[in-house]
Design a protein around this motif. Structure first.
Motif, PDB file in Angstrom:
ATOM      1  N   ALA A   1     -21.982  42.998  42.725  1.00  0.00           N
ATOM      2  CA  ALA A   1     -20.648  42.486  42.408  1.00  0.00           C
ATOM      3  C   ALA A   1     -20.532  41.065  42.940  1.00  0.00           C
ATOM      4  N   ASP A   2     -20.578  40.106  42.034  1.00  0.00           N
ATOM      5  CA  ASP A   2     -20.559  38.701  42.435  1.00  0.00           C
ATOM      6  C   ASP A   2     -20.302  37.866  41.178  1.00  0.00           C
ATOM      7  N   PRO A   3     -19.414  36.854  41.241  1.00  0.00           N
ATOM      8  CA  PRO A   3     -19.206  35.999  40.067  1.00  0.00           C
ATOM      9  C   PRO A   3     -20.489  35.305  39.619  1.00  0.00           C
ATOM     10  N   THR A   4     -21.355  34.973  40.568  1.00  0.00           N
ATOM     11  CA  THR A   4     -22.662  34.380  40.267  1.00  0.00           C
ATOM     12  C   THR A   4     -23.723  35.162  41.023  1.00  0.00           C
ATOM     13  N   PRO A   5     -24.177  36.278  40.477  1.00  0.00           N
ATOM     14  CA  PRO A   5     -25.143  37.136  41.185  1.00  0.00           C
ATOM     15  C   PRO A   5     -26.403  36.355  41.562  1.00  0.00           C
TER      16      PRO A   5
ATOM     17  N   ASP B   1     -13.157  36.561  48.033  1.00  0.00           N
ATOM     18  CA  ASP B   1     -12.394  37.089  46.902  1.00  0.00           C
ATOM     19  C   ASP B   1     -10.977  37.443  47.338  1.00  0.00           C
TER      20      ASP B   1
ATOM     21  N   LEU C   1     -24.279  44.541  36.793  1.00  0.00           N
ATOM     22  CA  LEU C   1     -23.642  43.325  37.301  1.00  0.00           C
ATOM     23  C   LEU C   1     -22.147  43.374  37.053  1.00  0.00           C
ATOM     24  N   TRP C   2     -21.378  43.185  38.140  1.00  0.00           N
ATOM     25  CA  TRP C   2     -19.928  43.057  38.036  1.00  0.00           C
ATOM     26  C   TRP C   2     -19.585  41.617  38.379  1.00  0.00           C
ATOM     27  N   THR C   3     -19.361  40.793  37.389  1.00  0.00           N
ATOM     28  CA  THR C   3     -19.117  39.376  37.638  1.00  0.00           C
ATOM     29  C   THR C   3     -17.641  39.008  37.633  1.00  0.00           C
ATOM     30  N   ASP C   4     -16.780  39.971  37.345  1.00  0.00           N
ATOM     31  CA  ASP C   4     -15.343  39.691  37.294  1.00  0.00           C
ATOM     32  C   ASP C   4     -14.566  40.750  38.057  1.00  0.00           C
TER      33      ASP C   4
END
Length: 321
Positions: free
Chosen positions: A289-293, A28, A310-313
């Motif tokens: 925290a991951d764009p694609t958990p 990131d 979920l934090w995807t952004d």
């Protein structure tokens, strides 16, 4: 409650925060800051020299590693570099082969280079650096599966004191690195300066750990303490790893939040990631925290009965209500 635990002054709510980071944390950073040529999934492609021996080409410095890597790449041309690096374990029919040891040396050198680039880059523009600055006072402990020193640099810039040995003073953040670090070495194993090509192949010595200061990064480590990508951790019982897991188990029941950033949940790492998850109290709020958990990890969190966010952004505000 010990003095290492903090409460949020903004809300008056007790928050005991742990952070666990994987390769996606560094990815990131390099992506957001536009650091071209530093694809963290392709370290063999990075253009760098050995600082203490700039006249020596990496292929000449670590010939057995490069020969073995090219051999497995010819067999599996579509495989990722991390897959190929993992296959160097036992490539000569036994663990601890010269090519495997040289692979660990290569990764130590490569991630010292990356750590230097990141530390001298515009981290003040990175979103996670902002988040750490705002939440640093809530952090109790951290763990990193990365070889680079990005987490340490972000903590340093946030103003929090950190320590990477097992006994830390109150108010100091523990940084536990069970997969090793580019600046790890064994204390007192080899006397005098080393050079490449290697003449001594140190391997699996369960000895005291030394943090190599930056001004010594130009010299080769006597034994690089690096778990290869997708390799089951061979150091779990070692004196620089086992106490870290015991400490997290002790602290875990008092954590209110645990943020897992950029972890793949690969089967080789799963037992260690699960240790962090299941050491927390059932009431602990788990943030992925991951764009694609990773679906398997999300399912593990939900199956454990813990709340999952979920934090995807990128980073968000901690759920404290």
């Amino acid at each position: 409650m010990t003095s290492e635990f903090q409460s949020s002054p903004e809300r008056g709510i007790l928050v005991n925060l742990a952070i666990v980071v994987g390769n996606g944390f560094t990815l990131d950073c390099t992506s957001q800051l536009g650091l071209t040529g530093l694809d963290v999934t392709r370290p063999v492609d990075w253009a760098f020299r050995i600082p203490s021996q700039p006249e020596v080409d990496l292929r000449d410095a670590l010939p057995r590693f490069h020969e073995a890597f090219e051999r497995v790449r010819d067999i599996r041309p579509d495989a990722t570099q991390f897959d190929l690096l993992r296959e160097l374990v036992g490539v000569q029919a036994q663990a601890g082969s010269d090519s495997e040891v040289e692979a660990r040396h290569f990764l130590a050198l490569a991630y010292r280079f990356l750590s230097h680039v990141l530390a001298n880059g515009p981290l003040e523009h990175w979103r996670w650096a902002h988040w750490f600055r705002d939440h640093a006072h809530l952090i109790v402990t951290t763990a990193s599966f990365n070889y680079d020193c990005l987490l340490e640099e972000v903590l340093r810039r946030s103003g929090r004191r950190y320590h990477r040995m097992h006994n830390v003073a109150p108010g100091t953040v523990r940084v536990f690195k069970p997969h090793g670090s580019a600046d790890f070495d064994l204390a007192g194993l080899v006397k005098g300066n080393l050079s490449y090509p290697l003449r001594v192949y140190g391997y699996m010595n369960n000895a005291p750990l030394r943090i190599v200061p930056r001004h010594e990064w130009s010299q080769p480590p006597s034994e690089p303490l690096i778990v290869l990508p997708y390799e089951a951790n061979p150091y779990t019982s070692f004196q620089w790893v086992a106490p870290g897991y015991s400490m997290f188990r002790r602290i875990g029941p008092e954590l209110t939040h645990c943020v897992f950033i950029g972890l793949s949940y690969h089967r080789s790492d799963r037992p260690e990631i699960d240790h962090f998850l299941y050491s927390t109290a059932p009431s602990c709020r788990i943030i992925v925290a991951d764009p694609t958990p990773p679906p398997d990890f999300v399912n593990a969190v939900l199956s454990s009965g813990r709340e999952c966010f979920l934090w995807t952004d990128g980073p968000e505000s901690l759920p404290v209500h």
